[in-house]
Design a protein around this motif. Structure first.
Motif, PDB file in Angstrom:
ATOM      1  N   ALA A  26       0.794  -1.215   0.000  1.00  0.00           N
ATOM      2  CA  ALA A  26       0.000   0.000   0.000  1.00  0.00           C
ATOM      3  C   ALA A  26       0.830   1.271   0.000  1.00  0.00           C
ATOM      4  O   ALA A  26       0.520   2.238   0.650  1.00  0.00           O
ATOM      5  CB  ALA A  26      -0.960  -0.002   1.202  1.00  0.00           C
ATOM      6  N   GLY A  27       1.918   1.258  -0.695  1.00  0.00           N
ATOM      7  CA  GLY A  27       2.715   2.466  -0.848  1.00  0.00           C
ATOM      8  C   GLY A  27       2.370   3.119  -2.167  1.00  0.00           C
ATOM      9  O   GLY A  27       1.243   3.011  -2.651  1.00  0.00           O
ATOM     10  N   GLY A  28       3.334   3.798  -2.755  1.00  0.00           N
ATOM     11  CA  GLY A  28       3.096   4.443  -4.036  1.00  0.00           C
ATOM     12  C   GLY A  28       3.199   3.442  -5.177  1.00  0.00           C
ATOM     13  O   GLY A  28       3.437   2.263  -4.971  1.00  0.00           O
ATOM     14  N   THR A  29       2.994   3.924  -6.392  1.00  0.00           N
ATOM     15  CA  THR A  29       3.112   3.072  -7.565  1.00  0.00           C
ATOM     16  C   THR A  29       4.242   3.592  -8.442  1.00  0.00           C
ATOM     17  O   THR A  29       4.323   4.791  -8.688  1.00  0.00           O
ATOM     18  CB  THR A  29       1.835   3.110  -8.430  1.00  0.00           C
ATOM     19  N   ARG A  30       5.071   2.701  -8.888  1.00  0.00           N
ATOM     20  CA  ARG A  30       6.026   3.071  -9.921  1.00  0.00           C
ATOM     21  C   ARG A  30       5.970   1.970 -10.964  1.00  0.00           C
ATOM     22  O   ARG A  30       6.781   1.068 -10.993  1.00  0.00           O
ATOM     23  CB  ARG A  30       7.430   3.218  -9.332  1.00  0.00           C
ATOM     24  N   ILE A  31       4.971   2.084 -11.814  1.00  0.00           N
ATOM     25  CA  ILE A  31       4.712   1.005 -12.774  1.00  0.00           C
ATOM     26  C   ILE A  31       5.880   0.858 -13.743  1.00  0.00           C
ATOM     27  O   ILE A  31       6.354  -0.245 -14.001  1.00  0.00           O
ATOM     28  CB  ILE A  31       3.401   1.273 -13.547  1.00  0.00           C
ATOM     29  N   ALA A  32       6.359   1.995 -14.256  1.00  0.00           N
ATOM     30  CA  ALA A  32       7.419   1.921 -15.262  1.00  0.00           C
ATOM     31  C   ALA A  32       8.654   1.224 -14.693  1.00  0.00           C
ATOM     32  O   ALA A  32       9.213   0.319 -15.313  1.00  0.00           O
ATOM     33  CB  ALA A  32       7.773   3.323 -15.751  1.00  0.00           C
ATOM     34  N   THR A  33       9.050   1.634 -13.496  1.00  0.00           N
ATOM     35  CA  THR A  33      10.241   1.041 -12.891  1.00  0.00           C
ATOM     36  C   THR A  33      10.021  -0.445 -12.626  1.00  0.00           C
ATOM     37  O   THR A  33      10.907  -1.269 -12.879  1.00  0.00           O
ATOM     38  CB  THR A  33      10.563   1.748 -11.565  1.00  0.00           C
ATOM     39  N   SER A  34       8.842  -0.781 -12.114  1.00  0.00           N
ATOM     40  CA  SER A  34       8.567  -2.179 -11.811  1.00  0.00           C
ATOM     41  C   SER A  34       8.569  -3.026 -13.077  1.00  0.00           C
ATOM     42  O   SER A  34       9.120  -4.123 -13.105  1.00  0.00           O
ATOM     43  CB  SER A  34       7.223  -2.304 -11.118  1.00  0.00           C
TER      44      SER A  34
END
Lengths: 302, 398
Positions: free
Chosen positions: B282-290
């Protein structure tokens, strides 16, 4: 036939004598695998010399090298054995023609060794005058899981069961090297039967020695720059970083082009020998490339 | 075996090795008695005074996965340093460089292993057993997961646990006996003919083997997905159980592979194992990095055999730039079918306004809602159908 080395140091010498400059840890597992009669499972990125070790070992020990290249769809018929059905068919017809009717006898005649086509794994179990062969099961991760399960019997007991024929057991177990590029996980059951070793990229020092031994006519300065550049490249965020095989290719390419030193021009032209993805090549253009070259040239690896 | 190993070694060294193996086992390495016997045999072959050789030898026997190498290195360091004072079985030959700098994350696990204190605290989940009527069930089918009460979620969890994915979709290159197959099975035909004295009465055939296509799930666990995450994990656990070739990755600000954790038989145990291996719930999202990490580290390993990718995310990305587009494109190109499951689709007239969603949409084969039981069942149906040919432009699917 050479004897199996008696210590880790002897193994290291044996490999070195054939031009394979191994880390001591690799020599240790090779030695243990030879001594304990256990298959050696080598995992690591492509191009770090996993396949090469089997070739070198076979040559150094004077054994036959039997190679099984794995691929998706590899089955028992192409890996272990197959019956020569056409010849069997003819034998049946001949028996008929001569009026033979004894079924038991016919069955025994038909499933005899002479109709058996031996594929790599069965060949590896056969006795050899110069000693048991080196069996290389290459890129096991490419075969499907079902084949892996089949290997379990072979790798633990060194035997194959052919329903019509019986069990074939190796009088002396072959030296088995299994390699995997880790495109998928190999089942633990198989790994448990092997000694496991992760083959890493070599240190700058060792890589320099490898380049010098494999590309003899390279200048000292260029080889240092080449190794420095490749080592720096492995630090970059790339989809596929170059392996030792690529380093050697590149060093060879550069000597063929009579390059004396790394310049952005010559590196740009030959980058395809190191990087195999267009995205990676695209990323290593312009300033990014200049920076890595600068590092490699100013701060030689060794 | 034609060598001079004989019986395993005994005495002080043996005690050390056995103790070491037990400590490793507590630290989570799967070590059977066979490996210990192997290790004892190997001890006789090497110079145990050479610390580096001892390290490599034990490593090659006890470590069967790259991931375990770090735990092993730390344990080795701790265990055999401790032995140094009393036993003098090791000199101070330095360890290989990778063993010298152990980063902290696994350390605690190893430390605890040596303390031999094993505390398994299963989270106590209060669960009310409620019986729902038929009409309640129908409502439940369509109710949004985010709006459910604890009791309703418990009921849905039970329903999810019973979901089974149909098998067999991917045609392999291997053959098996099949009466309607296309290839002649000469071997079995010949064997059959012997019963009739060489006369071929029946032709046996071979057909291609079908097997389930691998599924790779990438599950967004960022704050905006919090209401759904647990249920999706239940769902993924249910399908992991039924078919072996499912890999599950969780991502928020970083990527975690929880495939192994999900294989635990009991769903609660599996979910607890998942959450203990994830640091960014439940933290932030970093879709690109992931996605970048997934593509570079796992893509080639789990997508190789015609995998179907389930991307479960609301697509609310903060740093939407060309990198996101690039990574989506790569993901799309390296799998057979990319299905994006987005709980936001539950809203009538949903429009892809967010920058991130706009960038991701052109690179998916299918865009589906997944916010209630009904849509999950729809997903299962979609997965079992023959994969459709890839669309050039997936925008119309939205």
């Amino acid at each position: 036939m050479s004897k199996i080395p008696a210590s880790v140091d002897a193994t290291l010498d044996l490999l070195t004598s054939r031009g394979y400059l191994a880390e001591r840890s690799l020599a240790t597992v090779v030695y243990l695998s030879l001594k304990m009669g256990r298959p050696l499972f080598l995992e690591g990125e492509a191009g770090v010399g996993k396949t090469e070790i089997a070739k070198v070992l076979a040559a150094a020990l004077g054994r036959k090298l039997i190679r099984l290249q794995c691929y998706e769809g590899l089955d028992v018929a192409s890996a272990v054995y197959e019956w020569n059905s056409a010849a069997q068919m003819i034998a049946i017809r001949l028996a008929e023609a001569s009026g033979e009717t004894d079924r038991e006898q016919l069955s025994a005649d038909i499933f005899a060794e002479k109709y058996l086509i031996k594929r790599p794994l069965l060949q590896a179990l056969e006795p050899d005058v110069v000693g048991p062969p080196v069996l290389l099961i290459d890129e096991l991760d490419r075969a499907d899981e079902a084949f892996e399960a089949y290997l379990l019997e072979i790798l633990s007991d060194f035997q194959v069961t052919i329903p019509e024929f019986g069990t074939v057991k190796a009088p002396q177990p072959p030296i088995v090297i299994v390699t995997s590029n880790r495109t998928r996980e190999i089942h633990d059951a198989l790994k448990r039967r092997c000694l496991y070793h992760w083959v890493d990229y070599p240190s700058a020092e060792r890589e320099l020695a490898i380049v010098k031994s494999r590309v003899p006519n390279i200048s000292a300065k260029l080889s240092q720059q080449v190794v420095g550049f490749v080592q720096a490249l492995r630090e970059q965020d790339l989809f596929k970083v170059p392996g030792v095989a690529e380093t050697i290719d590149w060093a060879t390419a550069l000597t063929e082009l009579d390059a004396r030193s790394l310049t952005p021009q010559v590196v740009g032209d030959t980058l395809g020998a190191l990087l195999k993805y267009q995205d990676d090549i695209g990323r290593m253009q312009g300033p990014a490339l200049d920076k890595v070259i600068k590092e490699a040239v100013s701060d030689p690896a060794v | 075996m034609a060598n001079d190993i004989g019986a395993p070694t005994t005495g002080l060294i043996a005690d050390n090795v056995i103790g070491f193996a037990r400590a490793l086992r507590v630290a989570g390495l799967p070590i059977g008695p066979g490996a210990v016997i192997d290790a004892l045999k190997a001890m006789r072959l090497i110079d145990i005074g050479n610390r580096a050789d001892l390290f490599t030898t034990l490593e090659s026997i006890f470590v069967k996965r790259r991931e375990h190498a770090l735990v092993f290195a730390q344990a080795f360091d701790l265990f055999f340093r401790r032995a140094e004072g009393t036993d003098h079985m090791l000199d101070s030959v330095p360890l290989p460089p990778e063993a010298q700098k152990p980063p902290p994350p696994a350390s605690r696990r190893v430390q605890e292993a040596f303390a031999q204190s094993r505390n398994i605290d299963a989270p106590e989940i209060e669960e009310k057993n409620v019986q729902l009527s038929v009409s309640d069930r129908e409502v439940l089918q369509r109710k949004d997961f985010a709006q459910m009460s604890a009791a309703e979620i418990a009921e849905v969890t039970r329903a999810i646990a019973q979901m089974k994915l149909p098998q067999a979709e991917l045609r392999t290159r291997r053959f098996a006996p099949d009466a309607r197959g296309t290839r002649l099975d000469l071997r079995r035909t010949l064997r059959g003919s012997l019963r009739t004295g060489g006369e071929i009465v029946k032709f046996h055939r071979l057909g291609r083997i079908d097997k389930p296509a691998p599924i790779v799930a990438l599950l967004d666990i960022s704050g905006s997905m919090a209401d759904y995450t647990r249920l999706f994990l239940q769902f993924l656990h249910a399908i992991t159980d039924a078919r072996k070739r499912v890999s599950v990755f969780l991502f928020g600000t970083r990527l975690t592979n929880v495939t192994r954790a999900l294989r635990a038989r009991d769903p609660d145990e599996a979910l607890a194992a998942c959450s203990s291996s994830v640091e960014d719930w439940a933290g932030g999202t970093r879709i690109a990095t992931s996605l970048h990490n997934f593509n570079n580290q796992w893509g080639r390993r789990v997508l190789g055999q015609g995998a179907i990718v389930l991307l479960i995310s609301d697509g609310l990305e903060r740093e939407a730039d060309s990198r996101l587009e690039f990574e989506m494109d790569r993901l799309h190109r390296s799998c057979r079918r990319l299905i994006w499951l987005n709980p936001l689709l539950r809203f009538e007239g949903f429009e892809a306004k967010a920058q991130g969603i706009k960038m991701m949409l052109p690179h998916v084969d299918e865009f589906r809602p997944v916010h209630n039981l009904k849509s999950m069942e729809g997903l299962i149906a979609a997965l079992s159908s023959d994969p459709r040919p890839r669309r050039i432009d997936a925008r119309s699917a939205a």
